[in-house]
Motif scaffolding. Sequence first.
Motif, PDB file in Angstrom:
ATOM      1  N   ARG A   1       0.829  -1.199   0.000  1.00 20.97           N
ATOM      2  CA  ARG A   1       0.000   0.000   0.000  1.00 20.97           C
ATOM      3  C   ARG A   1       0.868   1.255   0.000  1.00 20.97           C
TER       4      ARG A   1
ATOM      5  N   LEU B   1       1.022   4.095  -2.891  1.00 21.56           N
ATOM      6  CA  LEU B   1       0.717   5.479  -2.537  1.00 21.56           C
ATOM      7  C   LEU B   1       1.831   6.404  -3.012  1.00 21.56           C
TER       8      LEU B   1
ATOM      9  N   GLU C   1      -6.957   1.336  -1.437  1.00 24.29           N
ATOM     10  CA  GLU C   1      -6.609   1.905  -0.140  1.00 24.29           C
ATOM     11  C   GLU C   1      -5.749   3.154  -0.305  1.00 24.29           C
TER      12      GLU C   1
ATOM     13  N   GLN D   1      -7.896   5.990  -1.490  1.00 15.16           N
ATOM     14  CA  GLN D   1      -8.714   6.523  -0.406  1.00 15.16           C
ATOM     15  C   GLN D   1      -7.905   7.479   0.463  1.00 15.16           C
ATOM     16  N   GLN D   2      -6.624   7.193   0.649  1.00 15.17           N
ATOM     17  CA  GLN D   2      -5.764   8.115   1.379  1.00 15.17           C
ATOM     18  C   GLN D   2      -5.595   9.414   0.602  1.00 15.17           C
TER      19      GLN D   2
ATOM     20  N   VAL E   1      -8.533  11.555   1.121  1.00 15.30           N
ATOM     21  CA  VAL E   1      -8.465  12.270   2.395  1.00 15.30           C
ATOM     22  C   VAL E   1      -7.583  13.506   2.254  1.00 15.30           C
ATOM     23  N   GLU E   2      -6.511  13.393   1.471  1.00 16.42           N
ATOM     24  CA  GLU E   2      -5.591  14.506   1.266  1.00 16.42           C
ATOM     25  C   GLU E   2      -6.121  15.522   0.260  1.00 16.42           C
TER      26      GLU E   2
ATOM     27  N   ASP F   1      -0.177  18.906   5.522  1.00 13.22           N
ATOM     28  CA  ASP F   1      -1.380  18.609   4.758  1.00 13.22           C
ATOM     29  C   ASP F   1      -1.701  19.745   3.790  1.00 13.22           C
TER      30      ASP F   1
END
Length: 295
Positions: A93, A97, A133, A136-137, A140-141, A237
């Motif tokens: 993962r 990413l 996965e 999906q991260q 979020v970002e 972020d």
Amino acid sequence: MEQAGPRVRQAAGPSAPEAAAVRSASAYRVPAQPQVADVDRERGIAADGGPAAVRGDTGPVADAARGEHTHSETPFPLPRAQGRPVVQRASVRGQILDALRAALAGGDLTPGEVYSAPALGERFGVSATPVREAMQQLAVEGAVEVVPNRGFRVVRRGARELAELAEVRALLQVPVIMRLAHTLPADRWAELRPLAEGTARAASSGCRAAYGEADRAFHRGVLGLAGNQQLLQIADDLHRRTQLPLTVGHVGGAGGGRTELMADAAEHLALLDALVAQDLEAACCLVETHFGAAG
């Protein structure tokens, strides 16, 4: 009379199509995923032997139900480093990413386009699960958004959104940096010179993804002197949101050309020189200019 007990399902190996896909993906060699449950999910088999889609799990059946098609998508080149696959660490993962972030920073994933996890998994030579996965991260970002029954759309950042992000970064970081400028000795600032020089090297290479990582490392180093982990997390972020996905012509989004990247990196070195010299007036002008350019 022998009573029939629950049937014990043997661990299944990868199906023939999966094995063929892995062999054909010579550009990537991702460590095998040892969990039997993961293999079963990709074959559409739930832990109780029923279809995975019935249990809300992943697999071909569930993918089809969500409409995650693997066709009609614009292919993008798989990034490589020094002739070797980019994906090399133990966490599948995490590797995916990192690869997706590099593709976003390099413009290989196009803003506005929708990409499905199964299609990206085929290109990386892995199952859809770690890709989903990782996506999906990224959602979020704020780099992608979920499109029900289709996959993930790479976001488009307009000029107003980028300006707003730059303003928030400035409001958050400029006061902190100037407070530190009044309190920290010169030698503490001098310790950050390798990070500033790293941004200059990355800028000279013209690689937007490499510059984005070096730029974020420098800003984390500066803010790290405040000793506030919550500040670091929020600032990082915000920084990532300005960089991903690629925004053409925007330096802070790693979208500028080599000349723009080098100018941005030069501001890091100039700021450090002013802070080491305890020239607070010059430091204030430089930090305001730097964030005003969304660097």
